[in-house]
Design a protein around this motif. Structure first.
Motif, short mmCIF file in Angstrom:
data_model
loop_
_atom_site.label_atom_id
_atom_site.label_comp_id
_atom_site.label_asym_id
_atom_site.label_seq_id
_atom_site.Cartn_x
_atom_site.Cartn_y
_atom_site.Cartn_z
N HIS A 169 0.81 -1.22 0.00
CA HIS A 169 0.00 0.00 0.00
C HIS A 169 0.84 1.27 0.00
CE1 HIS A 169 -4.14 -1.37 -0.06
NE2 HIS A 169 -3.69 -2.45 0.55
N VAL A 170 2.07 1.20 0.47
CA VAL A 170 2.98 2.32 0.28
C VAL A 170 3.27 2.47 -1.22
CG1 VAL A 170 5.39 3.07 0.60
CG2 VAL A 170 4.02 2.33 2.57
N ARG A 171 3.49 1.35 -1.89
CA ARG A 171 3.71 1.40 -3.34
C ARG A 171 2.48 1.94 -4.06
NH1 ARG A 171 4.69 -3.46 -3.86
NH2 ARG A 171 2.72 -4.22 -4.74
N ILE A 172 1.29 1.47 -3.67
CA ILE A 172 0.06 1.97 -4.27
C ILE A 172 -0.09 3.46 -4.03
CG2 ILE A 172 -2.46 1.95 -4.00
CD1 ILE A 172 -2.26 -1.10 -3.64
N PRO A 180 6.82 10.62 -1.38
CA PRO A 180 7.50 10.16 -0.17
C PRO A 180 7.38 11.17 0.98
CG PRO A 180 8.84 9.66 -2.08
CD PRO A 180 7.69 10.50 -2.57
N ALA A 181 7.46 12.46 0.64
CA ALA A 181 7.33 13.49 1.68
C ALA A 181 5.95 13.44 2.32
CB ALA A 181 7.58 14.88 1.09
N ALA A 182 4.93 13.22 1.51
CA ALA A 182 3.57 13.13 2.04
C ALA A 182 3.43 11.93 2.96
CB ALA A 182 2.56 13.03 0.90
N LEU A 183 4.04 10.81 2.59
CA LEU A 183 3.97 9.62 3.42
C LEU A 183 4.78 9.79 4.71
CD1 LEU A 183 4.11 6.93 0.62
CD2 LEU A 183 2.15 7.48 2.08
N ALA A 202 5.88 2.81 9.21
CA ALA A 202 5.51 3.55 8.00
C ALA A 202 6.75 4.13 7.34
CB ALA A 202 4.53 4.67 8.35
N ARG A 203 7.63 4.74 8.12
CA ARG A 203 8.85 5.33 7.55
C ARG A 203 9.73 4.26 6.93
NH1 ARG A 203 8.91 8.18 12.76
NH2 ARG A 203 7.95 10.24 12.44
N ALA A 204 9.85 3.13 7.60
CA ALA A 204 10.68 2.04 7.07
C ALA A 204 10.13 1.54 5.74
CB ALA A 204 10.75 0.91 8.09
N ALA A 205 8.82 1.45 5.63
CA ALA A 205 8.21 0.98 4.39
C ALA A 205 8.44 1.97 3.26
CB ALA A 205 6.71 0.75 4.59
N VAL A 206 8.38 3.25 3.57
CA VAL A 206 8.65 4.27 2.54
C VAL A 206 10.08 4.17 2.06
CG1 VAL A 206 8.80 6.75 2.09
CG2 VAL A 206 6.88 5.85 3.41
N GLU A 207 11.02 4.06 3.00
CA GLU A 207 12.43 3.98 2.62
C GLU A 207 12.73 2.71 1.83
OE1 GLU A 207 14.44 6.59 2.89
OE2 GLU A 207 12.59 7.50 3.63
N GLN A 209 10.62 1.16 -0.12
CA GLN A 209 10.07 1.36 -1.46
C GLN A 209 10.99 2.23 -2.30
OE1 GLN A 209 7.64 -0.07 -3.01
NE2 GLN A 209 7.88 1.16 -4.86
N LEU A 210 11.51 3.29 -1.71
CA LEU A 210 12.43 4.18 -2.43
C LEU A 210 13.70 3.43 -2.85
CD1 LEU A 210 12.09 7.46 -0.36
CD2 LEU A 210 11.19 7.02 -2.67
N ALA A 211 14.18 2.57 -1.97
CA ALA A 211 15.40 1.81 -2.28
C ALA A 211 15.21 0.81 -3.40
CB ALA A 211 15.89 1.10 -1.01
N SER A 212 13.96 0.40 -3.60
CA SER A 212 13.68 -0.61 -4.63
C SER A 212 13.47 -0.01 -6.01
CB SER A 212 12.42 -1.42 -4.24
OG SER A 212 11.25 -0.62 -4.37
#
Length: 213
Positions: A169-172, A180-183, A202-207, A209-212
């Motif tokens: 859902h972070v990806r969605i 990313p800033a909004a999340l 939540a922050r870990a999931a965002v990071e 996703q960005l790394a992928s």
């Protein structure tokens, strides 16, 4: 000092509402609902968030949260506060049209067709996801998709053991335009709402996703 945020006040209120619902914390939910209504969420917005939550947190949590919203709205009325009622959703199709719409919604949200061994093993859950979650629920047009995803990320961040669903859902969320800033703003809102562990997830999931990418 002024803190620049990418979510508006209404959006910022959503993650704590859904997180409190997910863990069944009525005191924090009461506070989060009041904050959201003060920020401009309509009663319909709040109801829709809590109705959607049953798909992620179960009927008992959703029903309890809706009961708390009823108390909040009544208490605010008694205090002379007037909350905008908001609007009801438009008509949602049924039958095959609903399944087709749900499939299209799921594909758009996910950025591609969703398939895999799990859905082949249990095709019923695939149908339920497409026809009901992404059809019946996401087709309801009285709450926009960004708000729905903020609610989902908030709830899944508050629940342990659902990391893969949170990641999805972070990806969605990013697929439909939440930056990313909004999340990270959403994670900050979880912190302020009294959910520091959820904020970390939540922050870990965002990071991740960005790394992928």
């Amino acid at each position: 000092m002024t803190i620049e945020r990418t979510l508006d006040a209404k959006q910022t209120a959503i993650p704590a509402i859904s997180a409190a619902t997910a863990v069944g914390d009525m005191a924090r939910l009461n506070a989060a609902l009041n904050e959201g209504l003060d920020a401009g969420l309509s009663v319909s917005d709040a109801k829709e968030i809590l109705v959607q939550m049953y798909a992620y947190t179960g009927f008992p949590r959703s029903l309890n949260a809706l009961g708390e919203l009823m108390k909040v709205v009544e208490t605010r009325k008694q205090r002379g506060m007037t909350d905008a009622p908001g609007r009801e959703p438009g008509t949602v199709p049924t039958g095959k049209d609903l399944l087709d719409l749900g499939t299209a919604n799921q594909t758009k949200l996910s950025g591609g067709a969703v398939k895999g061994p799990l859905f082949e093993f249990a095709p019923a859950i695939d149908t339920f996801l497409k026809a009901h979650l992404f059809g019946d629920i996401f087709a309801r047009d009285n709450l926009d998709w960004k708000s729905r995803e903020l609610a989902t990320v908030g709830a899944l961040s508050a629940i342990t053991g659902v990391e893969s669903q949170l990641q999805a859902h972070v990806r969605i969320s990013m697929n439909i335009g939440l930056t990313p800033a909004a999340l990270h703003d959403a994670a900050d809102a979880l912190d302020r709402g009294g959910f520091p562990d959820a904020a970390k997830r939540a922050r870990a999931a965002v990071e991740k996703q960005l790394a992928s990418e």
